[in-house]
Design a protein around this motif. Structure first.
Motif, PDB file in Angstrom:
ATOM      1  N   ILE A  71       0.839  -1.195   0.000  1.00 31.14           N
ATOM      2  CA  ILE A  71       0.000   0.000   0.000  1.00 31.14           C
ATOM      3  C   ILE A  71       0.877   1.249   0.000  1.00 31.14           C
ATOM      4  N   VAL A  72       1.930   1.230   0.795  1.00 33.89           N
ATOM      5  CA  VAL A  72       2.870   2.349   0.823  1.00 33.89           C
ATOM      6  C   VAL A  72       3.490   2.560  -0.551  1.00 33.89           C
ATOM      7  N   VAL A 106       3.771   5.450  -5.842  1.00 35.18           N
ATOM      8  CA  VAL A 106       3.632   5.417  -7.303  1.00 35.18           C
ATOM      9  C   VAL A 106       2.611   6.449  -7.770  1.00 35.18           C
ATOM     10  N   MET A 107       1.494   6.566  -7.063  1.00 36.50           N
ATOM     11  CA  MET A 107       0.444   7.498  -7.476  1.00 36.50           C
ATOM     12  C   MET A 107       0.799   8.953  -7.165  1.00 36.50           C
ATOM     13  N   GLY A 108       1.782   9.162  -6.298  1.00 33.21           N
ATOM     14  CA  GLY A 108       2.198  10.529  -5.972  1.00 33.21           C
ATOM     15  C   GLY A 108       1.591  11.074  -4.699  1.00 33.21           C
ATOM     16  N   ALA A 109       0.995  10.224  -3.871  1.00 31.74           N
ATOM     17  CA  ALA A 109       0.389  10.666  -2.606  1.00 31.74           C
ATOM     18  C   ALA A 109       1.432  10.600  -1.496  1.00 31.74           C
ATOM     19  N   HIS A 110       2.420  11.477  -1.561  1.00 29.71           N
ATOM     20  CA  HIS A 110       3.569  11.372  -0.661  1.00 29.71           C
ATOM     21  C   HIS A 110       3.253  11.817   0.765  1.00 29.71           C
ATOM     22  N   VAL A 111       2.374  12.789   0.927  1.00 29.31           N
ATOM     23  CA  VAL A 111       1.986  13.216   2.282  1.00 29.31           C
ATOM     24  C   VAL A 111       1.215  12.101   2.971  1.00 29.31           C
ATOM     25  N   LEU A 135       0.854   7.484   6.707  1.00 31.30           N
ATOM     26  CA  LEU A 135       0.691   6.042   6.892  1.00 31.30           C
ATOM     27  C   LEU A 135       1.921   5.435   7.546  1.00 31.30           C
ATOM     28  N   GLU A 136       3.101   5.865   7.129  1.00 29.27           N
ATOM     29  CA  GLU A 136       4.332   5.349   7.727  1.00 29.27           C
ATOM     30  C   GLU A 136       4.408   5.699   9.208  1.00 29.27           C
ATOM     31  N   ASN A 137       4.006   6.918   9.564  1.00 25.89           N
ATOM     32  CA  ASN A 137       3.999   7.313  10.978  1.00 25.89           C
ATOM     33  C   ASN A 137       3.053   6.434  11.788  1.00 25.89           C
ATOM     34  N   LEU A 138       1.878   6.162  11.218  1.00 25.94           N
ATOM     35  CA  LEU A 138       0.921   5.283  11.896  1.00 25.94           C
ATOM     36  C   LEU A 138       1.483   3.872  12.027  1.00 25.94           C
ATOM     37  N   ILE A 143       4.645   3.044  12.246  1.00 28.57           N
ATOM     38  CA  ILE A 143       5.697   3.056  13.273  1.00 28.57           C
ATOM     39  C   ILE A 143       5.069   3.021  14.659  1.00 28.57           C
ATOM     40  N   LEU A 144       4.042   3.857  14.869  1.00 20.52           N
ATOM     41  CA  LEU A 144       3.367   3.878  16.167  1.00 20.52           C
ATOM     42  C   LEU A 144       2.733   2.531  16.488  1.00 20.52           C
ATOM     43  N   LYS A 145       2.102   1.936  15.469  1.00 20.88           N
ATOM     44  CA  LYS A 145       1.451   0.644  15.678  1.00 20.88           C
ATOM     45  C   LYS A 145       2.494  -0.438  15.985  1.00 20.88           C
ATOM     46  N   ASP A 146       3.615  -0.421  15.253  1.00 20.88           N
ATOM     47  CA  ASP A 146       4.677  -1.407  15.499  1.00 20.88           C
ATOM     48  C   ASP A 146       5.262  -1.237  16.894  1.00 20.88           C
ATOM     49  N   MET A 147       5.461   0.024  17.308  1.00 23.08           N
ATOM     50  CA  MET A 147       5.997   0.276  18.646  1.00 23.08           C
ATOM     51  C   MET A 147       5.025  -0.207  19.716  1.00 23.08           C
ATOM     52  N   ARG A 148       3.734   0.077  19.495  1.00 17.93           N
ATOM     53  CA  ARG A 148       2.727  -0.353  20.461  1.00 17.93           C
ATOM     54  C   ARG A 148       2.673  -1.873  20.556  1.00 17.93           C
TER      55      ARG A 148
END
Length: 301
Positions: free
Chosen positions: A179-180, A185-190, A195-198, A200-205
């Motif tokens: 998904i990332v 690829v589509m250009g939705a970088h923000v 999503l990456e921040n979420l 990371i938080l989920k992995d840490m939790r």
């Protein structure tokens, strides 16, 4: 606003100056949302009933840029009609077994493939809230359209699956890494960074929860072991007597009774001379084995 809407809002704002990419993206929006009318006339029209306000906004913007016109201010009932010549339609559309697809000639370059996926997602795509789970999908009218999307995604090593849902064919991704990559690829970088921040938080939790659960399990195991050791030692004291124990075992038995909550390491430090955890554990195991033998001699009592 949902995460899916945030992604589409970002995609709509992408400024793509390459005309061939604009055509590829517009073709995806029109073909994946529309029907072809006027088959018996020299001119035909692609009538696109856009389900997504983001797709309609993007569609009008692309049309105005390609035709150098001002965008329409309002869309009646989310209907967008675009009249083009027969030759132009043949450039946009390819028919395969009755299915209307984007002409592969428009998707030769990588940048046009990206634009195609962006247009297809704006019209047919959605994404679940990543806080709850990872799921991105394209809802297509038929199998050929679904396969066209999966084939284009394979160019970026994104391996989507297709599943039937009522009268539709759904292309979906469930792996967060894929998904990332698609968002990139589509250009939705923000949206990708969010999503990456979420993630990371989920992995840490999850990591913290696993560690807490592991420590809790270890504590429970230690407490249960200590309780078993104390019960065995008390049985020996009552039915065998500490006087019959070897000096080392007797010292260990007395210490365990005196310090019921002590760890093996702490018990070893109370001994004279001090002893390591393995030595302490060996003596406690000897006491438990002796208690079991005596219980067997007494018929398990």
């Amino acid at each position: 606003m949902s995460f899916s809407a945030d992604v589409k809002e970002e995609l709509v704002k992408i400024d793509n100056d390459a005309r061939h990419c604009q055509i590829a993206e517009l073709a995806a929006i029109l073909v994946y949302s529309g029907v072809l009318n006027g088959e018996n006339h020299s001119k035909k029209s692609i009538v696109s009933r856009l389900d997504s306000p983001h797709a309609s906004s993007r569609c009008l913007g692309l049309i105005s840029r390609l035709q150098k016109r001002s965008p329409m201010q309002r869309i009646e009932d989310m209907d967008v009609s675009m009249e083009v010549s027969k030759e132009q339609i043949l450039r946009i559309i390819k028919y395969t077994a009755g299915s209307m697809l984007v002409n592969p000639l428009l998707l030769k370059s990588q940048c046009c493939k990206r634009a195609f996926l962006r247009g297809a997602f704006l019209e047919t795509g959605s994404m679940s809230n990543p806080k709850k789970g990872y799921h991105l999908e394209f809802v297509c009218s038929d199998l050929s359209q679904a396969e066209q999307i999966t084939e284009v995604m394979l160019n970026y090593d994104i391996r989507a699956k297709i599943v039937p849902r009522k009268k539709y064919k759904v292309v979906y991704l469930k792996e967060s890494e894929e998904i990332v990559e698609l968002l990139n690829v589509m250009g939705a970088h923000v949206s990708l960074m969010n999503l990456e921040n979420l993630r990371i938080l989920k992995d840490m939790r999850n990591s913290i929860n696993r560690r807490v659960n592991c420590e809790a399990a270890n504590i429970t195991k230690t407490v249960n072991a200590a309780a078993k050791q104390i019960a065995d030692i008390q049985y020996l004291q009552k039915h065998y007597g500490f006087d019959q124990l070897a000096p080392g075992l007797r010292q260990m038995a007395e210490l365990r009774i005196e310090y019921p909550d002590a760890t093996l390491k702490e018990l070893g430090q109370y001994l004279v001379p001090c002893m390591g955890k393995s030595g302490v554990n060996h003596r406690l195991r000897k006491l438990s084995e002796l208690a079991e033998r005596i219980k067997n001699q007494h018929g398990g009592k």
